[in-house]
Scaffold this active site. Structure first.
Site, mmCIF file in Angstrom:
data_model
loop_
_atom_site.group_PDB
_atom_site.id
_atom_site.type_symbol
_atom_site.label_atom_id
_atom_site.label_comp_id
_atom_site.label_asym_id
_atom_site.label_seq_id
_atom_site.Cartn_x
_atom_site.Cartn_y
_atom_site.Cartn_z
ATOM 1 N N ARG A 107 43.839 35.477 52.081
ATOM 2 C CA ARG A 107 44.524 34.188 51.904
ATOM 3 C C ARG A 107 45.871 34.305 51.195
ATOM 4 O O ARG A 107 46.849 33.694 51.648
ATOM 5 C CB ARG A 107 43.632 33.174 51.178
ATOM 6 C CG ARG A 107 42.319 32.864 51.888
ATOM 7 C CD ARG A 107 42.483 32.644 53.373
ATOM 8 N NE ARG A 107 41.225 32.313 54.028
ATOM 9 C CZ ARG A 107 40.974 32.497 55.311
ATOM 10 N NH1 ARG A 107 41.898 33.044 56.097
ATOM 11 N NH2 ARG A 107 39.817 32.160 55.827
ATOM 12 N N ASP A 149 38.874 28.517 50.532
ATOM 13 C CA ASP A 149 40.115 28.933 51.176
ATOM 14 C C ASP A 149 41.250 27.931 50.958
ATOM 15 O O ASP A 149 42.399 28.314 50.784
ATOM 16 C CB ASP A 149 39.866 29.202 52.663
ATOM 17 C CG ASP A 149 38.998 30.444 52.871
ATOM 18 O OD1 ASP A 149 39.103 31.369 52.037
ATOM 19 O OD2 ASP A 149 38.223 30.493 53.832
ATOM 20 N N ASP A 198 39.968 24.123 65.428
ATOM 21 C CA ASP A 198 40.541 23.243 64.406
ATOM 22 C C ASP A 198 42.053 23.354 64.309
ATOM 23 O O ASP A 198 42.753 22.342 64.284
ATOM 24 C CB ASP A 198 39.934 23.551 63.030
ATOM 25 C CG ASP A 198 38.532 22.983 62.895
ATOM 26 O OD1 ASP A 198 38.080 22.279 63.823
ATOM 27 O OD2 ASP A 198 37.891 23.253 61.863
HETATM 28 N N1 ARG Z 1 32.559 32.516 51.024
HETATM 29 C C1 ARG Z 1 33.584 33.434 51.307
HETATM 30 C C2 ARG Z 1 34.765 33.206 50.415
HETATM 31 O O1 ARG Z 1 34.905 32.162 49.877
HETATM 32 C C3 ARG Z 1 33.961 33.458 52.758
HETATM 33 C C4 ARG Z 1 34.714 32.272 53.278
HETATM 34 C C5 ARG Z 1 34.855 32.424 54.740
HETATM 35 N N2 ARG Z 1 35.640 31.432 55.348
HETATM 36 C C6 ARG Z 1 35.323 30.847 56.526
HETATM 37 N N3 ARG Z 1 36.141 29.986 56.985
HETATM 38 N N4 ARG Z 1 34.217 31.152 57.165
HETATM 39 O O2 ARG Z 1 35.550 34.092 50.228
#
Ligand code: ARG
Length: 411
Positions: free
Chosen positions: A99, A128, A14
């Site tokens: 993040r 995210d 991506d």
């Molecule tokens: N659900 C978890 C969070 O919101 C993990 C997110 C993982 N991100 C990914 N792009 N797989 O913190």
């Protein structure tokens, strides 16, 4: 429209497509920024230089890698650990902690390169995007935040075609359809068969933890030392924070400890099935909680426990850079003044549990606790204390007879 954009670059499909797409569709120059937070740089074993070259091949004007491992470990996981932060009681915030680190480096890079925007490769369905955008807007309200993946309307196959058409050197494995985010705090694995919450996660999603069935049968003990709530050594060997999480994680992961399978509530209102493996961070939280039990005064402990869930929620919801997080950290720091000592963790298949703890200034007082001859507790004080403790309910019972005229009668 932005002229120069710093893109948070992972080296995956991506963000590689995003480099070219931003250039073609929005006519902006793209600086690719890869932030090393302890993930494997590339699924195919490539190193950071390969990632940098891929960004340039995709059309970035510049590509750089910053090492943020110690920053993540000490400045973000450290405070979260001292707060025993587990989202919805289970998840040690893996992605939620990385993040804000990446957001901060996006802003720093934007300043360095004179960019007027930053970009990320998140979809519109996850947490995210919230963390990146809220983080960047809080640190640098003047910067635009762009989210190409949210608007481009390309499927995964479209992206593969796009990369091929533009000679972007990326190998995509079709057999593992997982979305993975990893850093030194742990790994998050989504998608594929796990989108059915009834289906157990396939064996091939795990990399940091062994199947319990293959764990060593011989028990093992490790000793983690803390100073003011911060882990500083494993088995007497002083280590930096990133190294320590990794070493504890390697030991606990061997025993199959640290897997989490849960349905969680995303900020955007979706319930999602999440699989994690976090052997190091979870083992450290277990140890830290145990050391607090012997060093933190009762009322402080209880008040802290009330705030820990709030802390986790706040970080999960993308509000790392917020006055409430700072205020909570100030409270947590003050509770950690005497959280200095060691915890013995016993590892056995699927388990990691404390079996011993000692501290520099423990509140555990042997003379008060013992039933042996050294007992210094003033037993005579107990009688009056207990009578007064129960006086209110005793009076209630006497005057209002909640249990009927005779003791024990009625409900
Ligand atoms: N659900 C978890 C969070 O919101 C993990 C997110 C993982 N991100 C990914 N792009 N797989 O913190």
């Amino acid at each position: 429209m932005a002229k120069k954009v710093v893109l948070a670059y992972s080296g995956g499909l991506d963000t590689s497509v995003a480099v070219r797409w931003i250039r073609e569709e929005w006519g902006a120059e793209v600086v690719a920024l890869a932030v090393d937070v302890g993930q494997a740089p590339s699924a195919d074993g490539g190193d950071w230089e390969r990632i940098r070259q891929r960004a340039l091949a995709a059309g970035a004007v510049e590509a750089e890698v910053v090492d943020a491992r110690d920053e993540l470990a000490a400045g973000y996981f450290g405070p979260a650990l001292r707060a025993n932060a587990l989202y919805e009681g289970k998840y040690p915030l893996v992605s939620a902690l990385s993040r804000p680190v990446i957001a901060r480096h996006l802003v720093l890079a934007a300043r360095r390169h004179g960019a007027d925007a930053v970009a990320h490769g998140c979809t519109g369905k996850g947490n995210d995007q919230v963390r990146f955008e809220v983080g960047v807007r809080t640190l640098a309200p003047d910067l635009d935040v762009l989210a190409p993946v949210r608007v481009w309307g390309l499927t995964r196959d479209d992206c593969i075609d796009y990369a091929a058409r533009h000679d972007i050197p990326i190998t995509v494995t079709r057999e593992k359809p997982y979305s993975i985010d990893e850093n030194l705090v742990g790994r998050a694995i989504e998608c594929g068969a796990m989108e059915d919450p009834w289906v157990a996660p396939p064996d091939d999603v795990y990399e940091l933890t062994r199947d319990v069935a293959d764990a060593p049968t011989e028990r093992r003990e490790i000793v983690v030392a803390f100073e003011r709530g911060t882990p500083v050594a494993l088995d007497g060997r002083a280590m930096g924070p990133a190294e320590l999480v990794a070493a504890v994680g390697a030991a606990a992961g061997e025993y199959g400890f640290g897997r989490i399978d849960m349905v969680e509530n995303r900020r955007v209102g979706i319930k999602s099935r999440e699989t994690y493996e976090c052997p190091g961070s979870l083992a450290l939280i277990v140890a830290h909680q145990d050391l607090e039990a012997i060093t933190v005064e009762r009322d402080v402990m209880r008040e802290k426990a009330r705030l820990e869930g709030r802390y986790a929620e706040l970080v999960y919801d993308g509000l790392w850079f917020s006055p409430l997080r700072e205020a909570l950290d100030a409270f947590v720091e003050s509770t950690q003044r005497h959280v200095t000592g060691e915890v013995r963790l016993r590892l056995e298949p699927g388990r990691c549990a404390p079996v011993g703890r000692r501290a520099e200034a423990p509140l555990y007082d042997y003379a008060l606790a013992t039933y042996e001859a050294e007992d210094a507790f003033r037993h005579q004080d107990a009688e009056g204390f207990v009578r007064l403790w129960g006086l209110s309910t005793e009076t209630w019972s006497r005057r209002q007879q909640p249990f009927g005229a005779q003791a024990g009668e009625g409900s």
